[in-house]
Design an enzyme around this catalytic site. Structure first.
Site, PDB file in Angstrom:
ATOM      1  N   ASP A   1     -10.711   3.332   4.619  1.00  0.00           N
ATOM      2  CA  ASP A   1     -10.820   1.887   4.383  1.00  0.00           C
ATOM      3  C   ASP A   1     -12.242   1.390   4.676  1.00  0.00           C
ATOM      4  OD1 ASP A   1      -9.634  -0.475   3.565  1.00  0.00           O
ATOM      5  OD2 ASP A   1      -9.029  -1.069   5.578  1.00  0.00           O
TER       6      ASP A   1
ATOM      7  N   LYS B   1       0.843  -1.204   0.000  1.00  0.00           N
ATOM      8  CA  LYS B   1       0.000   0.000   0.000  1.00  0.00           C
ATOM      9  C   LYS B   1       0.875   1.250   0.000  1.00  0.00           C
ATOM     10  CE  LYS B   1      -3.745  -2.581   2.059  1.00  0.00           C
ATOM     11  NZ  LYS B   1      -4.317  -3.145   3.296  1.00  0.00           N
TER      12      LYS B   1
ATOM     13  N   GLN C   1      -4.333  -2.026   9.834  1.00  0.00           N
ATOM     14  CA  GLN C   1      -4.233  -3.304   9.127  1.00  0.00           C
ATOM     15  C   GLN C   1      -4.892  -4.428   9.941  1.00  0.00           C
ATOM     16  OE1 GLN C   1      -3.029  -3.842   5.908  1.00  0.00           O
ATOM     17  NE2 GLN C   1      -3.864  -5.884   6.221  1.00  0.00           N
TER      18      GLN C   1
END
Ligand code: NAP
Length: 278
Positions: free
Chosen positions: A116, A49, A93
């Protein structure tokens, strides 16, 4: 073949132009990623990313926390990033170590920076079809369908999987686009029969080569959101290729579009925050 890299490359061009406009105003979009512990796959995802951000001119910062981090300490770090005006997007994450309350940590991310799409509020807003950043993989799936002009309205979409980051939000998004949606899970009876009635089949199971060609209605569109060890999807590509009219590969399907979507959301967040302050 529904090539995700082609979609991601197209998005990259659009994003590079938007970043140039923001930089002229003195703003560099910035994504903060938080990694807790030392899971090698998570480290790889975070690195990928960060590299993708760099290719587009988006700044990224990486916060690495030890595996013993408590929920409270993690929330403190998230709060600092919420308050940092130079940060436009925050990605925690998944998965975090088991002792951490992952839901509480996700929900500590401010809605403006939830690029996200992991917060409860973001999920709810998206389910209602109200503007918020949707979860990236579901958004990537819709993006691929739209890019290749796959009609959604009136189609029977069968989603295999109901996780909060994938199966559930993509089901809601397809419903908002007027598909008739069946969401399947581990307790679904007659899965094969249900999949056989799908015009669009989305596999989000987390089991390598799970969906077989014999389950696919001739002409159905198959989207493989799965990503298992050894670059293997949740769809048995070779047997599904013949009955399907279109299919995403793994790798090179949903994955690159998911990463591009994350960066696109970060750039959009930077634009929105700059409009607020100007
Ligand atoms: P998850 O949280 O493990 O959820 C898996 C879902 O599949 C659950 O809803 C589960 O049902 C269902 N399931 C499991 N076994 C089943 C069976 N035999 N029949 C029907 N349904 C079954 O996984 P996830 O996080 O959603 O991820 C799904 C896949 O997408 C994984 O391969 C993951 O690596 C991949 N992924 C890819 C990206 C990307 O960028 N391409 C991003 C995220 C995830 P229950 O709810 O009943 O347990």
């Amino acid at each position: 073949m529904l090539n995700g890299q082609t979609v991601a490359d197209f998005m990259k061009e659009e994003m590079t132009a938007k970043v140039a406009v923001l930089k002229e105003k003195g703003i560099t979009p910035c994504l903060a990623t938080i990694l807790v512990g030392d899971d090698p796959s998570s480290e790889t995802y975070v690195r990928m990313k960060g590299n993708a951000c760099a290719r587009i001119g988006v700044h990224s910062i990486k916060v690495v926390l030890p595996a013993e981090t408590t929920t409270e300490q993690l929330i403190q770090e998230i709060t600092k990033l919420n308050e940092d005006v130079s940060v436009h997007g925050i990605l925690l994450q998944h998965p975090v170590p088991h002792h951490i309350d992952e839901r509480a940590a996700f929900d500590a991310i401010s809605i403006e920076k939830d690029v996200d799409g992991v917060t409860t509020l973001g999920f709810a807003l998206n389910a209602f079809g109200v503007a918020a950043f949707p979860s990236c993989t579901p958004q990537a799936i819709i993006r691929i369908l739209d890019f290749y002009n796959v009609p959604i309205e009136g189609k029977h979409a069968v989603v295999i999987g109901r996780s909060p980051i994938l199966g559930k939000p993509v089901s809601a998004m397809l419903l908002n686009r007027n598909a008739t949606v069946t969401t399947c899970h581990s307790k679904t009876v007659n899965l094969e029969e249900i999949v056989k009635s799908g015009d669009i089949v989305i596999a989000a199971v987390g089991k390598p080569n799970f969906v077989k060609g014999s389950w696919i209605k001739p002409g159905a569109v198959v989207i493989d959101a799965g990503y298992n060890k050894g670059n293997i999807g949740d769809v048995d590509y070779s047997s599904c290729l013949t009955p399907s009219s279109a299919i995403t590969p793994v790798p090179g399907g949903v994955g690159p579009v998911t990463i591009a979507t994350l960066i696109e959301h970060t750039i959009k967040s930077a634009s929105m925050q700059s409009e607020k302050t100007s």
